[in-house]
Design a protein around this motif. Structure first.
Motif, PDB file in Angstrom:
ATOM      1  N   GLY A 313       0.807  -1.226   0.000  1.00 24.48           N
ATOM      2  CA  GLY A 313       0.000   0.000   0.000  1.00 24.48           C
ATOM      3  C   GLY A 313       0.831   1.262   0.000  1.00 24.48           C
ATOM      4  N   PRO A 320       1.924   6.462  -1.424  1.00 23.01           N
ATOM      5  CA  PRO A 320       0.931   5.519  -1.961  1.00 23.01           C
ATOM      6  C   PRO A 320       1.432   4.873  -3.251  1.00 23.01           C
ATOM      7  N   TYR A 327      -7.051  -0.062  -3.937  1.00 23.11           N
ATOM      8  CA  TYR A 327      -7.300   0.238  -2.520  1.00 23.11           C
ATOM      9  C   TYR A 327      -8.743  -0.086  -2.149  1.00 23.11           C
ATOM     10  N   GLN A 367       1.757   1.321   7.230  1.00 23.19           N
ATOM     11  CA  GLN A 367       0.641   0.844   6.398  1.00 23.19           C
ATOM     12  C   GLN A 367      -0.656   0.715   7.203  1.00 23.19           C
ATOM     13  N   TRP A 371      -3.895   2.565   5.676  1.00 24.39           N
ATOM     14  CA  TRP A 371      -5.060   1.849   5.145  1.00 24.39           C
ATOM     15  C   TRP A 371      -6.345   2.253   5.865  1.00 24.39           C
ATOM     16  N   VAL A 374      -7.353   5.496   4.322  1.00 26.76           N
ATOM     17  CA  VAL A 374      -7.949   5.264   2.995  1.00 26.76           C
ATOM     18  C   VAL A 374      -9.399   4.805   3.159  1.00 26.76           C
ATOM     19  N   ILE A 408     -11.169   8.331  -2.571  1.00 33.38           N
ATOM     20  CA  ILE A 408      -9.836   7.729  -2.366  1.00 33.38           C
ATOM     21  C   ILE A 408      -8.798   8.475  -3.184  1.00 33.38           C
TER      22      ILE A 408
END
Length: 415
Positions: A313, A320, A327, A367, A371, A374, A408
């Motif tokens: 990721g 990114p 994602y 990460q 995440w 995101v 995103i």
């Protein structure tokens, strides 16, 4: 009829070790079921007489002897007559450190040297009858994990006996439920890897968990895995998960996340392209064999399938590295929009995977937060606004997905 009750087993052992005692079990000498019932106890045991104390609800079992009369751990003839002595009851137990008792005055009864083995940090079987119950191989491995912080080690004679039991075929008579029960208890310890390492040491891992056993001596790219061996990495990941979370689901997912590497043809080593997808059916088969709870299986499959992409990721510079669509695919697959806790659990298992490598134990894992950011960005869709725009039926889902992709993309541009 006069009868005597003695505190036995783990409560005595743990008190001597200075571990907090939560469960207390008692053995009753010189009583019959009728005597116990007359004293107000409630009977709960079917295979042998076990009773609950009317006030404390602690378990009181009549002293008993066992004689092997068949295969597996069911094949026993049990005698629980009032003539059975405390020493005879303690003789049928697995380890000397579990074969001690305490009377009502607190005096220690230790006919088989449990106190000495406790002080010497030795796990030793009480008698040759140990080999009559195949479940004891798993129990001893679990005690090795539980007592690892105290420095306990297997006695050579006990290791040899466990090895002979693993070779005898008796382990195959264990029911899935009993095996899984021991796995759960082992996963609850601070150092769960010890359980699986002891099983491997005595040849029981290849019988009960061949999917794990075949990971040993499988190589990996040394730049990412200085520890080399996939089996060693798996145990490191499991212990890292135990440090990060108390969750049995997360620890189990960490244990099985790389099973796909065991299916990589040797000529492709040390690379394991596609091991994530290859591992999912292997995890499913293992879970079905041991009747693993559905929730536990589902998390394990998600971690197995998506841990590779989750690691990617962010690139090595913390930027990114994937497309918005990728994602979103991972976030959706990890059930974020239905239950955000699932993605949290997946990410903790992935962090354990990243830290379960030689030299990487204390490295940050950005990460995990990334995440979650995101996923949170993708969740800011106003469904009512989309409906008000006139979308109907399948169009609504498509419009929501497009909006999530846009959210995103906007987050990644601003990152």
């Amino acid at each position: 009829m006069e009868f005597k009750a003695y505190l036995v087993g783990g409560a005595v052992r743990d008190a001597l070790l200075g571990i907090a005692v939560y469960d207390r079990d008692w053995v009753v000498v010189g009583a019959t079921p009728q005597v116990m019932l007359s004293a107000g106890f409630d009977q709960v045991g079917k295979d042998f007489p076990v009773f609950l104390h009317p006030q404390t609800r602690e378990e009181y079992a009549l002293a008993r002897t066992e004689r092997k009369a068949g295969v597996g751990y069911h094949g026993f003839e049990i005698s629980a007559s009032p003539d059975v002595t405390l020493e005879e009851d303690l003789l049928r137990r697995d380890l000397t450190i579990n074969a001690m008792a305490q009377d009502e005055s607190g005096n220690l009864i230790d006919p088989y040297g449990g106190r000495q083995d406790l002080e010497n940090r030795i796990l030793r079987h009480v008698s040759p009858a140990f080999s009559e119950d195949p479940l004891r191989v798993l129990r001893v491995a679990r005690f090795a994990a539980k007592l690892k912080p105290f420095g306990f080690a297997l006695h050579d004679d006990t290791r040899l006996l466990m090895t002979q039991m693993a070779e005898s075929g008796e382990l195959e008579s264990l029911t899935p439920e009993r095996v899984w029960q021991e796995v759960v208890k082992a996963l609850s310890t601070d150092k769960p890897s010890v359980f699986f390492e002891v099983l491997r040491e005595v040849g029981a891992l290849k019988v009960l968990f061949p999917e794990l056993d075949c990971l040993y001596e499988v190589t990996q790219p040394p730049q990412y895995h200085p520890e080399g061996d996939v089996g060693i990495h798996t145990m490191m990941v499991l212990d890292a998960a135990a440090e990060l979370s108390d969750s049995i689901e997360i620890r189990f997912a960490a244990l099985v996340h790389d099973l796909g590497k065991g299916a990589t043809p040797r000529e492709l080593w040390p690379k394991h392209h596609g091991h994530e997808a290859a591992g999912v059916p292997i995890v499913a088969k293992l879970c079905q064999r041991y009747r693993v709870p559905k929730k536990t299986q589902q998390l394990a499959e998600k971690v197995t399938e998506w841990h590779g992409l989750i690691h990617k990721g962010l690139d090595s510079e913390g930027r990114p590295a994937l497309k918005p669509k990728t994602y979103l695919k991972v976030v959706q697959a990890c059930s974020y929009f239905k239950n955000a806790d699932v993605l949290q659990s997946v990410l903790l298992a992935c962090e354990a995977d990243a830290k379960g490598r030689t030299g990487f134990e204390s490295v940050a894992y950005p990460q995990r937060l990334f995440w979650l950011q995101v996923a949170e960005a993708a969740s800011r869709v106003d469904n009512r606004e989309i409906i008000q725009k006139g979308f109907q039926g399948a169009e609504i889902a498509q419009a929501i997905e497009q909006k999530r992709l846009q959210l995103i993309a906007d987050f990644l541009d601003a990152f």
